[in-house]
Scaffold this active site. Structure first.
Site, short mmCIF file in Angstrom:
data_model
loop_
_atom_site.label_atom_id
_atom_site.label_comp_id
_atom_site.label_asym_id
_atom_site.label_seq_id
_atom_site.Cartn_x
_atom_site.Cartn_y
_atom_site.Cartn_z
N GLY A 174 0.74 -1.31 -0.09
CA GLY A 174 -0.02 0.10 0.09
C GLY A 174 0.80 1.21 0.02
N ASP B 87 -4.78 -3.84 -17.82
CA ASP B 87 -3.81 -2.83 -18.16
C ASP B 87 -4.24 -2.15 -19.27
OD1 ASP B 87 -2.63 -3.49 -15.63
OD2 ASP B 87 -1.22 -4.99 -16.80
N ARG C 211 -6.59 -8.75 -8.34
CA ARG C 211 -7.59 -9.43 -8.90
C ARG C 211 -8.19 -8.81 -10.06
NH1 ARG C 211 -7.21 -14.29 -7.19
NH2 ARG C 211 -9.53 -14.49 -7.79
N HIS D 154 -0.22 1.63 -13.14
CA HIS D 154 0.69 0.08 -13.55
C HIS D 154 2.04 0.89 -13.79
CE1 HIS D 154 1.61 -3.51 -15.58
NE2 HIS D 154 2.29 -2.73 -16.51
N GLU E 176 5.35 6.71 -9.34
CA GLU E 176 3.85 6.32 -9.09
C GLU E 176 3.34 7.27 -7.90
OE1 GLU E 176 3.15 2.24 -8.57
OE2 GLU E 176 5.04 1.74 -9.58
C1 GRF Z 1 2.72 -0.64 -7.72
O1 GRF Z 1 3.93 -0.91 -8.30
C2 GRF Z 1 1.52 -0.56 -8.73
O2 GRF Z 1 1.97 0.33 -9.83
C3 GRF Z 1 1.20 -2.03 -9.23
O3 GRF Z 1 1.36 -2.63 -7.97
C4 GRF Z 1 2.12 -1.99 -6.94
C5 GRF Z 1 1.57 -1.77 -5.74
O4 GRF Z 1 2.44 -1.20 -4.70
N1 GRF Z 1 -0.10 -1.85 -9.75
P1 GRF Z 1 1.90 -0.76 -3.43
O5 GRF Z 1 1.00 -1.48 -2.71
O6 GRF Z 1 0.73 0.46 -3.87
O7 GRF Z 1 2.94 -0.27 -2.61
#
Ligand code: GRF
Length: 216
Positions: A14, A147, A93, A111, A176
């Site tokens: 998270g 995706d 999921r 992603h 991100e």
């Molecule tokens: C991230 O790299 C996101 O892009 C991908 O899953 C990972 C989740 O990481 N969909 P976190 O649980 O937010 O640290």
């Protein structure tokens, strides 16, 4: 103005959820997290939400016969929280067409690649194997295919010649954490539209020029 109520779906640590929690603690941020939902009971992200006083719920897919009955409960929880936008943040999921279409233009995902390249899992290792000079991350509206969907924002990072998957993942992850709160803000401000499966953002600035890797 009323804040946009969002639900965040997670399965793991998270850190993206944390970036949304941190953003939403600012008074001026136009969205608030109404619910954090996890399909994994021990997910560390649940603790992050609890620490921030955000309601959490676990809906374990293994407790349901099929995807439909699992998703009926997801729907019930999200509706109960009066969420207007669902943000997938490491939610492992696949959602059915039914759920995705019901939440069309109200369901987004992050992603860790520059989509449409490198969909799926083990992204960073595949980027390195291909010798790609750049990678990055994408926030997009969700469509039924994995995706897939209109791209809202991307951030780009260089791939270094001595990178392993973990080093590249860390570089991408820090971006991100910038773009997910940015996108939620833009949506909450009502600045994001989908026209012919492309996203238009009112008042957005686009950088000029090019990046080179290797540099000169
Ligand atoms: C991230 O790299 C996101 O892009 C991908 O899953 C990972 C989740 O990481 N969909 P976190 O649980 O937010 O640290």
């Amino acid at each position: 103005m009323a804040k946009l109520r969002i639900a965040v779906f997670i399965s793991g640590r998270g850190t993206n959820l944390q970036s949304l929690i941190d953003a939403s603690t600012e008074d001026s941020y136009p969205a608030e997290i109404a619910l954090v939902l996890s399909n994994v009971a021990g997910a560390f992200g649940l603790r992050r939400a609890e620490n921030a006083g955000i309601p959490t719920v676990v809906v374990d897919h293994r407790d349901y016969e099929g995807r439909e009955s699992f998703e009926d409960v997801l729907q019930e929880k999200v509706a109960g929280a009066k969420a207007e936008l669902v943000c997938l943040a490491g939610f492992m999921r696949l959602l059915t067409d039914n759920f995705v279409n019901r939440w069309r233009e109200r369901l987004i995902n992050i992603h860790p690649s520059l989509l449409p390249s490198f969909k799926g899992i083990h992204v960073h290792d595949r980027v390195i194997e291909h010798g790609a000079r750049f990678s990055g991350c994408t926030v997009h509206y969700v469509r039924p295919a994995m995706d897939d969907g209109p791209i809202i924002a991307q951030a780009c990072v260089p791939v270094h010649s001595d990178d392993d998957g973990d080093a590249l993942a860390a570089r991408v992850l820090s971006q991100e954490h910038r773009i997910y709160p940015l996108v939620v803000r833009l949506i909450a401000e009502g600045r994001v539209r989908v026209v012919n499966e492309r996203v238009l953002i009112d008042g957005a600035e686009t950088p000029d020029g090019a990046l080179l890797n290797p540099g000169g």
